[in-house]
Design a protein around this motif. Structure first.
Motif, PDB file in Angstrom:
ATOM      1  N   GLY A  41      47.435  47.794  25.807  1.00 40.30           N
ATOM      2  CA  GLY A  41      48.872  47.525  25.895  1.00 40.30           C
ATOM      3  C   GLY A  41      49.196  46.407  26.870  1.00 40.30           C
ATOM      4  O   GLY A  41      50.097  45.593  26.617  1.00 40.30           O
ATOM      5  N   TYR A  42      48.449  46.346  27.975  1.00 31.91           N
ATOM      6  CA  TYR A  42      48.679  45.262  28.938  1.00 31.91           C
ATOM      7  C   TYR A  42      48.381  43.902  28.311  1.00 31.91           C
ATOM      8  O   TYR A  42      49.048  42.903  28.617  1.00 31.91           O
ATOM      9  CB  TYR A  42      47.792  45.442  30.177  1.00 31.91           C
ATOM     10  CG  TYR A  42      48.159  46.582  31.079  1.00 31.91           C
ATOM     11  CD1 TYR A  42      49.462  47.087  31.126  1.00 31.91           C
ATOM     12  CD2 TYR A  42      47.215  47.165  31.914  1.00 31.91           C
ATOM     13  CE1 TYR A  42      49.794  48.139  31.967  1.00 31.91           C
ATOM     14  CE2 TYR A  42      47.532  48.218  32.759  1.00 31.91           C
ATOM     15  CZ  TYR A  42      48.823  48.703  32.779  1.00 31.91           C
ATOM     16  OH  TYR A  42      49.137  49.739  33.614  1.00 31.91           O
ATOM     17  N   ALA A  43      47.361  43.853  27.465  1.00 31.08           N
ATOM     18  CA  ALA A  43      46.994  42.587  26.833  1.00 31.08           C
ATOM     19  C   ALA A  43      48.173  42.017  26.061  1.00 31.08           C
ATOM     20  O   ALA A  43      48.569  40.852  26.274  1.00 31.08           O
ATOM     21  CB  ALA A  43      45.793  42.788  25.913  1.00 31.08           C
ATOM     22  N   SER A  44      48.753  42.812  25.192  1.00 29.96           N
ATOM     23  CA  SER A  44      49.861  42.315  24.377  1.00 29.96           C
ATOM     24  C   SER A  44      51.152  42.183  25.173  1.00 29.96           C
ATOM     25  O   SER A  44      51.931  41.251  24.957  1.00 29.96           O
ATOM     26  CB  SER A  44      50.063  43.221  23.164  1.00 29.96           C
ATOM     27  OG  SER A  44      50.219  44.570  23.550  1.00 29.96           O
ATOM     28  N   ALA A  45      51.386  43.090  26.133  1.00 35.61           N
ATOM     29  CA  ALA A  45      52.628  43.051  26.908  1.00 35.61           C
ATOM     30  C   ALA A  45      52.695  41.821  27.806  1.00 35.61           C
ATOM     31  O   ALA A  45      53.775  41.253  28.016  1.00 35.61           O
ATOM     32  CB  ALA A  45      52.764  44.315  27.750  1.00 35.61           C
ATOM     33  N   HIS A  46      51.536  41.406  28.337  1.00 33.87           N
ATOM     34  CA  HIS A  46      51.524  40.306  29.308  1.00 33.87           C
ATOM     35  C   HIS A  46      50.800  39.058  28.792  1.00 33.87           C
ATOM     36  O   HIS A  46      50.614  38.099  29.555  1.00 33.87           O
ATOM     37  CB  HIS A  46      50.860  40.773  30.608  1.00 33.87           C
ATOM     38  CG  HIS A  46      51.569  41.919  31.276  1.00 33.87           C
ATOM     39  ND1 HIS A  46      52.857  41.815  31.746  1.00 33.87           N
ATOM     40  CD2 HIS A  46      51.167  43.187  31.530  1.00 33.87           C
ATOM     41  CE1 HIS A  46      53.214  42.979  32.286  1.00 33.87           C
ATOM     42  NE2 HIS A  46      52.209  43.833  32.164  1.00 33.87           N
ATOM     43  N   SER A  47      50.421  39.067  27.524  1.00 33.74           N
ATOM     44  CA  SER A  47      49.713  37.924  26.919  1.00 33.74           C
ATOM     45  C   SER A  47      48.520  37.490  27.755  1.00 33.74           C
ATOM     46  O   SER A  47      48.349  36.314  28.085  1.00 33.74           O
ATOM     47  CB  SER A  47      50.681  36.740  26.720  1.00 33.74           C
ATOM     48  OG  SER A  47      51.692  37.083  25.802  1.00 33.74           O
ATOM     49  N   MET A  48      47.693  38.476  28.136  1.00 33.64           N
ATOM     50  CA  MET A  48      46.468  38.145  28.864  1.00 33.64           C
ATOM     51  C   MET A  48      45.312  38.965  28.289  1.00 33.64           C
ATOM     52  O   MET A  48      45.491  40.111  27.881  1.00 33.64           O
ATOM     53  CB  MET A  48      46.612  38.395  30.366  1.00 33.64           C
ATOM     54  CG  MET A  48      47.026  39.782  30.791  1.00 33.64           C
ATOM     55  SD  MET A  48      47.333  39.854  32.596  1.00 33.64           S
ATOM     56  CE  MET A  48      47.776  41.597  32.764  1.00 33.64           C
ATOM     57  N   ALA A  49      44.157  38.335  28.196  1.00 30.31           N
ATOM     58  CA  ALA A  49      42.974  39.067  27.771  1.00 30.31           C
ATOM     59  C   ALA A  49      42.657  40.144  28.803  1.00 30.31           C
ATOM     60  O   ALA A  49      42.966  39.989  29.984  1.00 30.31           O
ATOM     61  CB  ALA A  49      41.801  38.104  27.604  1.00 30.31           C
ATOM     62  N   VAL A  50      42.048  41.224  28.346  1.00 27.44           N
ATOM     63  CA  VAL A  50      41.724  42.339  29.237  1.00 27.44           C
ATOM     64  C   VAL A  50      40.266  42.729  29.033  1.00 27.44           C
ATOM     65  O   VAL A  50      39.816  42.939  27.901  1.00 27.44           O
ATOM     66  CB  VAL A  50      42.640  43.553  28.977  1.00 27.44           C
ATOM     67  CG1 VAL A  50      42.186  44.762  29.792  1.00 27.44           C
ATOM     68  CG2 VAL A  50      44.091  43.216  29.308  1.00 27.44           C
ATOM     69  N   LEU A  51      39.530  42.815  30.145  1.00 31.76           N
ATOM     70  CA  LEU A  51      38.121  43.210  30.136  1.00 31.76           C
ATOM     71  C   LEU A  51      37.965  44.518  30.886  1.00 31.76           C
ATOM     72  O   LEU A  51      38.510  44.676  31.976  1.00 31.76           O
ATOM     73  CB  LEU A  51      37.274  42.108  30.777  1.00 31.76           C
ATOM     74  CG  LEU A  51      35.765  42.329  30.932  1.00 31.76           C
ATOM     75  CD1 LEU A  51      35.048  40.971  30.966  1.00 31.76           C
ATOM     76  CD2 LEU A  51      35.400  43.118  32.193  1.00 31.76           C
ATOM     77  N   MET A  52      37.222  45.455  30.313  1.00 28.96           N
ATOM     78  CA  MET A  52      36.941  46.742  30.952  1.00 28.96           C
ATOM     79  C   MET A  52      35.437  46.967  30.978  1.00 28.96           C
ATOM     80  O   MET A  52      34.793  47.066  29.930  1.00 28.96           O
ATOM     81  CB  MET A  52      37.614  47.885  30.186  1.00 28.96           C
ATOM     82  CG  MET A  52      37.341  49.255  30.786  1.00 28.96           C
ATOM     83  SD  MET A  52      37.684  50.598  29.631  1.00 28.96           S
ATOM     84  CE  MET A  52      36.310  50.468  28.492  1.00 28.96           C
ATOM     85  N   ALA A  53      34.861  47.057  32.184  1.00 28.74           N
ATOM     86  CA  ALA A  53      33.429  47.323  32.352  1.00 28.74           C
ATOM     87  C   ALA A  53      33.255  48.754  32.830  1.00 28.74           C
ATOM     88  O   ALA A  53      33.622  49.086  33.962  1.00 28.74           O
ATOM     89  CB  ALA A  53      32.826  46.348  33.357  1.00 28.74           C
ATOM     90  N   ASN A  54      32.688  49.599  31.975  1.00 28.79           N
ATOM     91  CA  ASN A  54      32.491  51.012  32.281  1.00 28.79           C
ATOM     92  C   ASN A  54      31.012  51.275  32.572  1.00 28.79           C
ATOM     93  O   ASN A  54      30.134  50.504  32.179  1.00 28.79           O
ATOM     94  CB  ASN A  54      32.954  51.871  31.092  1.00 28.79           C
ATOM     95  CG  ASN A  54      33.257  53.309  31.468  1.00 28.79           C
ATOM     96  OD1 ASN A  54      33.307  53.673  32.643  1.00 28.79           O
ATOM     97  ND2 ASN A  54      33.465  54.146  30.470  1.00 28.79           N
ATOM     98  N   HIS A  55      30.743  52.375  33.263  1.00 29.49           N
ATOM     99  CA  HIS A  55      29.359  52.757  33.565  1.00 29.49           C
ATOM    100  C   HIS A  55      28.585  53.056  32.285  1.00 29.49           C
ATOM    101  O   HIS A  55      29.150  53.504  31.285  1.00 29.49           O
ATOM    102  CB  HIS A  55      29.338  53.976  34.487  1.00 29.49           C
ATOM    103  CG  HIS A  55      29.583  53.639  35.929  1.00 29.49           C
ATOM    104  ND1 HIS A  55      28.558  53.432  36.826  1.00 29.49           N
ATOM    105  CD2 HIS A  55      30.736  53.461  36.613  1.00 29.49           C
ATOM    106  CE1 HIS A  55      29.069  53.149  38.015  1.00 29.49           C
ATOM    107  NE2 HIS A  55      30.393  53.155  37.910  1.00 29.49           N
ATOM    108  N   ALA A  56      27.266  52.859  32.350  1.00 32.02           N
ATOM    109  CA  ALA A  56      26.403  53.050  31.191  1.00 32.02           C
ATOM    110  C   ALA A  56      26.000  54.499  30.976  1.00 32.02           C
ATOM    111  O   ALA A  56      25.502  54.855  29.903  1.00 32.02           O
ATOM    112  CB  ALA A  56      25.142  52.198  31.330  1.00 32.02           C
ATOM    113  N   GLY A  57      26.191  55.336  31.998  1.00 31.15           N
ATOM    114  CA  GLY A  57      25.773  56.728  31.888  1.00 31.15           C
ATOM    115  C   GLY A  57      26.354  57.556  33.010  1.00 31.15           C
ATOM    116  O   GLY A  57      27.331  57.156  33.653  1.00 31.15           O
TER     117      GLY A  57
END
Length: 252
Positions: free
Chosen positions: A185-201
């Motif tokens: 939602g932030y991507a479209s609301a603020h016209s910015m790409a969004v990256l999320m790096a989550n843990h692998a395990g």
């Protein structure tokens, strides 16, 4: 539009083992360099694991000598890397959840998590955030996990001119759907790409959902990891738009 290549490092963290985690981080950075990545973002507390009990004894100054090999490697391979670490800004200051920016030019930036998740206050104090980053012609704002649960945080990033919002996180299966809906939602609301790096395990007693992801500025999904495991989620932008790729990262 200028070209840009970014990646989420979905990495495993070995509990409290900074030396082993540095080696893993270097492996991710090497693979990222081979893929032409300019900005690589690791999960929350990636260098120690999400280990509250160990945080006070593991916390270091951002410019501590123990991280010099990692800083040198980021410069050597030319990949600006955002790594997670418990930090103290002075010997007698509280422990903060840090995201350290190891610049491809040898610089060091510090971001500290502003909004704590309930329960984190037993080990950490709220931080003060940090400056935006410049990668070529792009402006990047950082977030660490619960920061993004506050709409004001992403709004402030947009007001600062960010066209990329990059978050290192620990998200479990139960939280994945609502949390990724917020980020998308932030991507479209603020016209910015969004990256999320989550843990692998698993880390700190929590089972990460993995599935790190990157969304374009219109909210469309560019790339996502299919599950857990050591993976690099890459997004490349050129004049025609975005293209995604997921690359497995094996031990060297």
């Amino acid at each position: 539009m200028t070209t840009l290549t970014i990646a989420a490092a979905q990495s495993i963290s070995i509990a409290g083992d900074l030396a082993a985690n540095i080696v893993w981080h270097q492996r991710f950075m090497q693979v990222a360099a081979e893929q032409g990545v300019q900005l690589l973002v690791f999960p929350e507390l990636s260098l120690t694991g999400y280990e509250h009990v160990l945080a006070a004894q593991l916390a270091i100054a951002p410019d501590a000598e123990v991280l010099k090999p990692l800083r040198d490697f980021a410069r050597e391979v030319g990949v600006t890397s955002v790594v997670g670490m418990p930090i103290r800004l002075s010997d007698d200051s509280p422990v903060l959840i840090g995201a350290l920016v190891l610049g491809a030019d040898g610089s060091l930036g510090v971001y500290s998590k502003q909004h704590l998740h309930p329960g984190e206050e037993v080990a950490f104090a709220p931080g003060t955030g940090g400056s935006t980053l410049t990668i070529g012609a792009d402006t990047v704002a950082l977030a660490v996990c619960a920061d993004f649960s506050h709409a004001s945080h992403a709004a402030a990033a947009a007001e600062q001119g960010a066209n990329l919002y990059a978050a290192g996180v620990l998200i479990t299966e139960n939280g994945y759907a609502p949390d990724t809906a917020i980020l998308q939602g932030y991507a479209s609301a603020h016209s910015m790409a969004v990256l999320m790096a989550n843990h692998a395990g698993a880390t700190g007693g929590w089972e990460s959902a993995g599935r790190s992801a990157i969304w374009a500025q219109d909210g469309s999904l560019i790339a996502a990891a299919p599950g857990t495991g050591n993976l690099l989620v890459i997004a490349r932008r050129d004049a025609t738009g975005w293209e995604g790729q997921v690359v497995q990262v094996a031990q060297a």
